[in-house]
Design an enzyme around this catalytic site. Structure first.
Site, short mmCIF file in Angstrom:
data_model
loop_
_atom_site.label_atom_id
_atom_site.label_comp_id
_atom_site.label_asym_id
_atom_site.label_seq_id
_atom_site.Cartn_x
_atom_site.Cartn_y
_atom_site.Cartn_z
N GLU A 1 0.25 3.68 1.70
CA GLU A 1 0.33 4.14 3.10
C GLU A 1 1.73 3.92 3.67
O GLU A 1 2.12 4.56 4.63
CB GLU A 1 -0.69 3.40 3.97
N TYR B 1 -1.43 0.69 10.68
CA TYR B 1 -1.74 0.00 9.42
C TYR B 1 -0.55 0.11 8.45
O TYR B 1 -0.13 -0.89 7.85
CB TYR B 1 -3.00 0.62 8.80
N SER C 1 0.82 -1.21 0.00
CA SER C 1 0.00 0.00 0.00
C SER C 1 0.85 1.26 0.00
O SER C 1 1.92 1.31 0.63
CB SER C 1 -0.86 -0.01 1.27
O1 G4F Z 1 -10.38 7.21 2.30
P1 G4F Z 1 -9.41 7.15 3.41
O2 G4F Z 1 -9.90 6.63 4.71
O3 G4F Z 1 -8.17 6.33 2.84
P2 G4F Z 1 -6.64 6.19 3.32
O4 G4F Z 1 -6.48 6.47 4.76
O5 G4F Z 1 -5.81 7.02 2.38
O6 G4F Z 1 -6.35 4.66 3.10
C1 G4F Z 1 -6.77 3.97 1.92
O7 G4F Z 1 -5.75 3.99 0.96
C2 G4F Z 1 -4.57 3.26 1.32
C3 G4F Z 1 -3.59 3.39 0.16
O8 G4F Z 1 -2.84 4.56 0.32
C4 G4F Z 1 -4.92 1.82 1.62
F1 G4F Z 1 -3.82 1.12 1.93
C5 G4F Z 1 -5.92 1.77 2.75
O9 G4F Z 1 -6.30 0.42 3.02
C6 G4F Z 1 -7.15 2.55 2.31
O10 G4F Z 1 -7.71 1.90 1.19
O11 G4F Z 1 -8.80 8.61 3.69
C7 G4F Z 1 -8.23 9.40 2.67
C8 G4F Z 1 -7.93 10.79 3.20
C9 G4F Z 1 -7.18 10.79 4.54
O12 G4F Z 1 -6.13 11.73 4.47
C10 G4F Z 1 -8.20 11.24 5.56
O13 G4F Z 1 -7.66 11.96 6.66
O14 G4F Z 1 -9.17 11.45 3.46
C11 G4F Z 1 -9.08 12.12 4.69
N1 G4F Z 1 -10.43 12.30 5.24
C12 G4F Z 1 -11.02 13.52 5.45
N2 G4F Z 1 -12.23 13.35 5.99
C13 G4F Z 1 -11.26 11.35 5.64
C14 G4F Z 1 -12.41 11.99 6.12
N3 G4F Z 1 -11.17 9.99 5.62
C15 G4F Z 1 -12.21 9.26 6.07
N4 G4F Z 1 -12.14 7.90 6.02
N5 G4F Z 1 -13.36 9.86 6.57
C16 G4F Z 1 -13.50 11.23 6.62
O15 G4F Z 1 -14.52 11.75 7.08
#
Ligand code: G4F
Length: 328
Positions: A125, A147, A123
């Site tokens: 990440e 993670y 990933s």
């Molecule tokens: O959609 P996210 O939760 O994805 P994240 O953390 O980037 O992780 C995903 O991608 C990775 C690959 O880089 C995978 F390995 C992992 O399993 C998963 O698929 O968050 C994306 C971004 C973050 O920076 C977070 O802080 O969106 C920001 N965000 C802002 N508001 C939010 C929110 N994320 C989530 N989940 N919920 C919110 O309300």
């Protein structure tokens, strides 16, 4: 006919990969954990064409039994605890599934079917607090969540089994990849679902965390092809899979809301509770190696992805609305 075993087959990527491999003529087996609730909604359309076998990444003997039963030519290890915020709440369990789970699966493959080709879902990440822009296969890792740390371990144990035992083991360092099958907890699906609800009068507001986080977002359906291509090479290796374009969460909101004729500023609020203890501010991948060696490139654009997700959620929610007399 080749046989593939997919762990995490009920997830977004597992279901797309099963679709892809079935279309290629594979016999597909999916490993599932026993659960009191059925999580098969993403694979309900192909349950009569794949075999489900019970196994658990926490239980090495179950992995040996699954491999003896399925005798796969290719193993795709997609199972993990994949939601980053949960990894702070359950850091040890995240390590068990996401890090040691990969070791248990590699070890079982080594014992039962050492010539099977192995894919590890690495990933972006792992890059975390990025050391260079864009990130390539040679960029050092600096993970920012339990993670990310677990994924870095799983990545290196895959490299190690390749180097120690000569196994055909490859890692795809996949940047964020989304689509209509994405879980509602991830930010893209949270946005597309909320946009559809607001458009249909079912919600009034969307609370998000960091709107300035930047991600290299692609379409999951495009990315599973890259997994398969890695296992078709005569020599195993590690590949970054990305679009090469980054956008902010705010950009995603802007396009999603404007697709249904609304302005995101009127509906989106920020909630400090959704900020993370350590954030990955910006990810941008360089998939040149995959393009050159695998002949892979993404097909769906960022705007196309956002529109696809919003349209899908509009269709899902509209189909659940009671039919009004004039629509009946
Ligand atoms: O959609 P996210 O939760 O994805 P994240 O953390 O980037 O992780 C995903 O991608 C990775 C690959 O880089 C995978 F390995 C992992 O399993 C998963 O698929 O968050 C994306 C971004 C973050 O920076 C977070 O802080 O969106 C920001 N965000 C802002 N508001 C939010 C929110 N994320 C989530 N989940 N919920 C919110 O309300």
């Amino acid at each position: 006919m080749k046989t593939a075993l997919i762990t995490g087959v009920t997830g977004q990527d597992g279901s797309h990969l099963a679709d892809f491999l079935l279309a290629k003529g594979y016999r597909v087996a999916g490993m599932v954990r026993r659960a009191s609730v059925d999580h098969h909604e993403r694979i309900s359309h192909l349950l009569d064409r794949i075999t489900l076998v019970q196994g658990d990444l926490l239980d090495p003997s179950s992995l040996v039994r699954v491999l003896e039963e399925v005798r796969p030519d290719e193993v795709y290890n997609l199972a993990a605890m994949s939601f980053v915020p949960t990894s702070w709440a359950q850091p040890v369990l995240t390590g068990e599934f996401t890090a040691l789970g990969a070791t248990r699966m590699l070890e079982a493959v080594r014992q039962v079917c050492p010539t099977a080709r192995f894919y590890q879902a690495s990933s972006s990440e792992m890059f975390g607090k990025v050391r260079e822009i864009p990130q390539t296969e040679r960029t050092p890792f600096h993970p920012r969540s339990p993670y990310g740390v677990a994924k870095a371990y799983a990545h290196w144990i895959t490299v190690n089994y390749r180097e120690s035992y000569g196994m055909h083991a490859s890692s795809g360092i996949l940047f964020n990849h989304e689509g209509p099958r994405r879980g509602h907890e991830f930010v893209t699906r949270k946005i597309s679902d909320a946009v559809a609800k607001i458009r249909l009068g079912l919600a009034r507001q969307l609370a998000l965390g960091n709107l300035d986080a930047r991600r290299d977002w692609g379409y999951a359906g495009d990315y599973v092809e890259a997994m398969w291509l890695m296992l078709q090479q005569s020599v195993p290796g590690d590949y970054v899979i990305a679009t090469g374009q980054a956008h902010t969460v705010r950009d995603f909101c802007r396009i999603a809301f404007s697709h249904v004729g609304l302005a995101y500023e009127d509906y989106v609020v920020t909630d400090p509770k959704m900020l993370r203890p350590a954030e990955v501010d910006s990810l941008l991948g360089d998939a040149s190696l995959a393009r050159e060696k695998l002949g892979w490139s993404p097909r769906v654009s960022f705007e196309g992805l956002v529109r696809m997700m919003v349209d899908s959620d509009l269709a899902i929610l509209s189909s659940r609305l009671p039919r009004s007399p004039e629509r009946a």
